[in-house]
Design an enzyme around this catalytic site. Structure first.
Site, short mmCIF file in Angstrom:
data_model
loop_
_atom_site.label_atom_id
_atom_site.label_comp_id
_atom_site.label_asym_id
_atom_site.label_seq_id
_atom_site.Cartn_x
_atom_site.Cartn_y
_atom_site.Cartn_z
N ASP A 241 -3.84 -1.38 -3.20
CA ASP A 241 -4.61 -1.73 -2.02
C ASP A 241 -5.41 -2.97 -2.41
O ASP A 241 -6.10 -2.96 -3.44
CB ASP A 241 -5.54 -0.55 -1.68
CG ASP A 241 -6.33 -0.80 -0.41
OD1 ASP A 241 -6.72 -1.97 -0.19
OD2 ASP A 241 -6.54 0.15 0.35
N LYS B 130 1.76 -18.19 6.09
CA LYS B 130 0.88 -18.33 7.23
C LYS B 130 0.57 -16.98 7.88
O LYS B 130 1.29 -16.05 7.62
CB LYS B 130 1.51 -19.28 8.25
CG LYS B 130 2.73 -18.66 8.97
CD LYS B 130 3.15 -19.51 10.12
CE LYS B 130 2.54 -19.03 11.40
NZ LYS B 130 3.44 -18.23 12.24
N LYS C 45 8.43 -18.57 23.83
CA LYS C 45 9.22 -17.35 23.61
C LYS C 45 9.98 -17.04 24.91
O LYS C 45 9.54 -17.43 25.99
CB LYS C 45 8.31 -16.17 23.31
CG LYS C 45 7.40 -16.38 22.09
CD LYS C 45 8.04 -15.85 20.82
CE LYS C 45 7.10 -15.93 19.64
NZ LYS C 45 7.81 -16.09 18.37
N ASP D 280 0.50 -20.31 16.68
CA ASP D 280 1.62 -19.71 15.95
C ASP D 280 2.69 -20.76 15.60
O ASP D 280 3.30 -20.68 14.54
CB ASP D 280 2.25 -18.60 16.82
CG ASP D 280 3.39 -17.88 16.13
OD1 ASP D 280 3.19 -17.47 14.96
OD2 ASP D 280 4.47 -17.74 16.73
N LYS E 189 13.84 -25.82 5.72
CA LYS E 189 15.09 -25.91 6.47
C LYS E 189 15.83 -27.20 6.10
O LYS E 189 15.24 -28.28 6.05
CB LYS E 189 14.82 -25.89 7.98
CG LYS E 189 14.32 -24.53 8.47
CD LYS E 189 14.12 -24.52 9.97
CE LYS E 189 13.36 -23.30 10.43
NZ LYS E 189 14.16 -22.12 10.70
N ASP F 213 5.14 -23.55 4.79
CA ASP F 213 5.54 -23.74 6.18
C ASP F 213 7.06 -23.68 6.12
O ASP F 213 7.69 -24.63 5.64
CB ASP F 213 5.06 -25.09 6.74
CG ASP F 213 5.40 -25.21 8.21
OD1 ASP F 213 6.55 -24.86 8.58
OD2 ASP F 213 4.54 -25.61 9.00
N HIS F 214 7.63 -22.57 6.55
CA HIS F 214 9.05 -22.37 6.23
C HIS F 214 9.94 -23.41 6.90
O HIS F 214 11.08 -23.61 6.48
CB HIS F 214 9.50 -20.93 6.52
CG HIS F 214 9.76 -20.64 7.97
ND1 HIS F 214 8.75 -20.35 8.85
CD2 HIS F 214 10.91 -20.60 8.68
CE1 HIS F 214 9.28 -20.13 10.04
NE2 HIS F 214 10.59 -20.27 9.97
N ARG G 176 0.81 -1.23 0.00
CA ARG G 176 0.00 0.00 0.00
C ARG G 176 0.84 1.27 0.00
O ARG G 176 0.36 2.33 -0.38
CB ARG G 176 -0.92 0.00 1.22
CG ARG G 176 -2.20 -0.77 0.93
CD ARG G 176 -3.26 -0.44 1.92
NE ARG G 176 -2.67 -0.40 3.26
CZ ARG G 176 -3.35 -0.63 4.37
NH1 ARG G 176 -4.62 -0.90 4.31
NH2 ARG G 176 -2.77 -0.59 5.54
N HIS H 176 4.45 -25.54 12.27
CA HIS H 176 5.82 -26.07 12.25
C HIS H 176 5.98 -27.36 13.06
O HIS H 176 6.57 -28.33 12.61
CB HIS H 176 6.80 -25.03 12.79
CG HIS H 176 6.63 -23.66 12.20
ND1 HIS H 176 6.37 -23.46 10.87
CD2 HIS H 176 6.66 -22.42 12.76
CE1 HIS H 176 6.26 -22.15 10.63
NE2 HIS H 176 6.44 -21.50 11.76
N GLU I 220 12.66 -20.31 21.71
CA GLU I 220 13.12 -19.05 21.12
C GLU I 220 13.48 -18.07 22.23
O GLU I 220 12.86 -18.10 23.30
CB GLU I 220 12.01 -18.41 20.28
CG GLU I 220 11.57 -19.24 19.11
CD GLU I 220 10.56 -18.47 18.26
OE1 GLU I 220 10.98 -17.87 17.27
OE2 GLU I 220 9.38 -18.44 18.62
C1 BG6 Z 1 7.07 -18.08 12.71
C2 BG6 Z 1 6.35 -17.60 13.92
O1 BG6 Z 1 6.22 -18.88 11.91
O2 BG6 Z 1 8.20 -18.83 13.07
C3 BG6 Z 1 7.27 -16.81 14.82
O3 BG6 Z 1 5.24 -16.81 13.54
C4 BG6 Z 1 8.54 -17.57 15.11
O4 BG6 Z 1 6.61 -16.44 16.03
C5 BG6 Z 1 9.15 -18.11 13.83
O5 BG6 Z 1 9.43 -16.71 15.78
C6 BG6 Z 1 10.30 -19.03 14.14
O6 BG6 Z 1 10.98 -19.34 12.96
P1 BG6 Z 1 12.51 -19.77 13.00
O7 BG6 Z 1 12.82 -20.12 11.57
O8 BG6 Z 1 13.27 -18.60 13.51
O9 BG6 Z 1 12.58 -20.94 13.92
#
Ligand code: BG6
Length: 483
Positions: free
Chosen positions: A88, A142, A332, A229, A176, A171-172, A45, A234, A210
């Protein structure tokens, strides 16, 4: 497979784009892996023109690409691929203007890295401007909804314009390297698979710890919490990769068919199970190392019942895993960043060393995903000596030292792999609709049960491993978390 000549990036000025997507695309470009003519069109935007978007992209690269990999002239060369269209998501005529710049027949991949509330209008805008269709692939970041119903709504909106085989749900964690290595460990070796079942495995632990807190994402995070989250996506993906049956092939259908069977076999956690299966927590003030850290509520600016920590005892109800607990834990503001899968095998059936005073311990397989990438099998060995006072045994690691074995390979950002797969049209490492929905189904059940029982997050000090109830969760079963 259709070649992609344009990558259209929604949310191009956002945090994910700056921290991950642009650095990943830069990395691929430097390694000569992007299609030569690939154009990257950013939209958001903000009022920017092409030049100021390029400048902000280069600034993001300077900040987020490791210094030994950042090169100013390479970054400028990469930025020449970029252009920008202010848009937008709710403005239909804006999409028509966007469509003037893009010909989907030349191969188009779209990446939505926006708030999920914008998914539907964006997809409709794309379709109305002729930017959906057979040649187009759509990747979605996500959160894909906040429960099963909202995730279905998103999936329906997507399915109205894009067939499943061209929908790439990110899903990142699947990007990995060490997560993919789990498949190599299990299915490229003969040693583990015969032991990979309830006859030989005592329990499995999956931890994602984390050190970070809210990271300025309070609007999203406070409405989500750790379960939705991290566990919904994950951690359940990690669990599925650990627990799945051997697929017939390394292809999108075979792998995802096996994962979804696991996700559907998760035993629901009912209200009666909550006391012994679920612990939630919220970090209070504390310190990580010698760095003082504010409490969650203070970071947020108000009180909240959102959990920043969750520990669960899950079961996969099938022949292979009957009776094997899967302990999941994420939080966290923990003392260290650590993602790890820990598999404890059963004790040996009989010890020939017992009368000589030696104790044995069960074997363990420790798969470290981050920050260290390593796989370690803990085995018993004899301590050197003449043993006149008894045999001494010691636990020693057999190291599959990935870090050392592949020391000269550049460690890629997970998104490099995923973006390249999107461009190449390979959905194997993306999440299929039935997987996401099975994940939500189980998570919704957990939440409904904890709401019914009035479970409230227990405060834990920032820099600790979570509330003491999380320790009790495993100790009740005679198990300790692997810290
Ligand atoms: C994300 C979450 O999907 O993954 C975050 O929304 C989290 O809250 C993150 O910090 C963690 O990813 P990574 O790759 O740092 O383990």
């Amino acid at each position: 497979i259709q070649k992609v000549s344009t990558l259209l990036l929604f949310g191009a000025t956002g945090d994910l784009s700056h921290r991950m997507l642009l650095p990943s695309l830069y990395g691929l470009d430097v390694d000569g892996l992007l299609p030569e003519k690939l154009k990257i069109v950013g939209t958001a935007r903000s009022e920017l023109d092409d030049d100021s978007f390029r400048a902000s992209a280069v600034a993001a690269l300077r900040e987020h690409v490791p210094t030994d990999f950042f090169d100013h002239s390479r970054a400028d060369q990469f930025a020449a691929r970029l252009s920008y269209v202010q848009l937008d998501a709710k403005d239909k005529p804006g999409f028509a203007k966007l469509a003037e710049r893009i010909d989907p027949a030349d191969g188009l991949a779209i990446f939505l890295s926006t708030a999920p509330s914008l998914f539907e209008p964006t997809i409709q805008g794309l379709a109305s401007a002729g930017l959906a269709g057979d040649e187009v692939r759509l990747a979605l970041e996500k959160p894909l909804g906040s429960n099963l119903a909202s995730s279905r709504e998103i999936n329906d909106a997507v399915a109205a314009e894009f067939p499943e085989e061209r929908t790439f749900r990110i899903d990142h964690y699947l990007g990995k390297e060490t997560v993919q290595n789990l498949l190599a460990l299990r299915f490229a070796n003969v040693a583990f698979e015969p032991l990979w079942n309830s006859a030989h495995i005592d329990h499995v632990q999956i931890s994602v710890a984390e050190t970070v807190g809210l990271e300025g994402r309070s609007d999203y995070y406070d409405g989500s919490g750790a379960l939705r989250d991290m566990v919904q996506n994950h951690m359940l993906q990690l669990l599925a990769l650990v627990a799945m049956e051997p697929p017939a092939d390394f292809d999108a259908t075979s792998i995802r068919d096996e994962k979804v069977k696991v996700l559907r076999s998760l035993r629901p956690i009912g209200p009666d199970d909550v006391p012994n299966h679920v612990v939630t927590g919220q970090f209070g003030a504390g310190a990580i190392g010698d760095q003082p850290v504010k409490a969650y509520a203070e970071e947020l600016g108000r009180t909240s019942q959102t959990e920043t920590f969750v520990a669960l005892k899950a079961h996969v109800e099938n022949w292979r895993w009957a009776g094997v607990p899967f302990y999941l834990r994420t939080g966290k503001r923990m003392p260290a960043r650590k993602t790890e899968i820990f598999i404890q095998f059963k004790c040996i059936p009989h010890s020939i060393f017992a009368k000589r005073g030696a104790k044995t311990r069960p074997n363990k397989l420790v798969i470290s995903i981050q920050p260290e990438e390593n796989i370690r099998l803990m085995v018993m060995a004899k301590t050197p000596g003449l043993d006149r006072e008894g045999i001494r045994l010691r636990e020693v690691p057999l190291d599959v030292g990935l870090r050392d074995a592949f020391a000269d390979t550049r460690r890629r950002i997970a998104y490099e792999r995923l973006l390249l797969d999107l461009i190449d049209g390979d959905p194997t490492l993306f999440v299929r609709r039935d997987e996401v929905e099975a994940q939500w189904q189980w998570i919704d059940g957990v939440r409904a049960s904890w709401e019914q029982t009035g479970l409230e997050p227990k405060v834990y000090g920032a820099g600790s491993w979570g509330p003491s109830a999380a320790i009790a969760l495993t100790e009740r079963d005679g198990v300790q978390w692997h810290d």
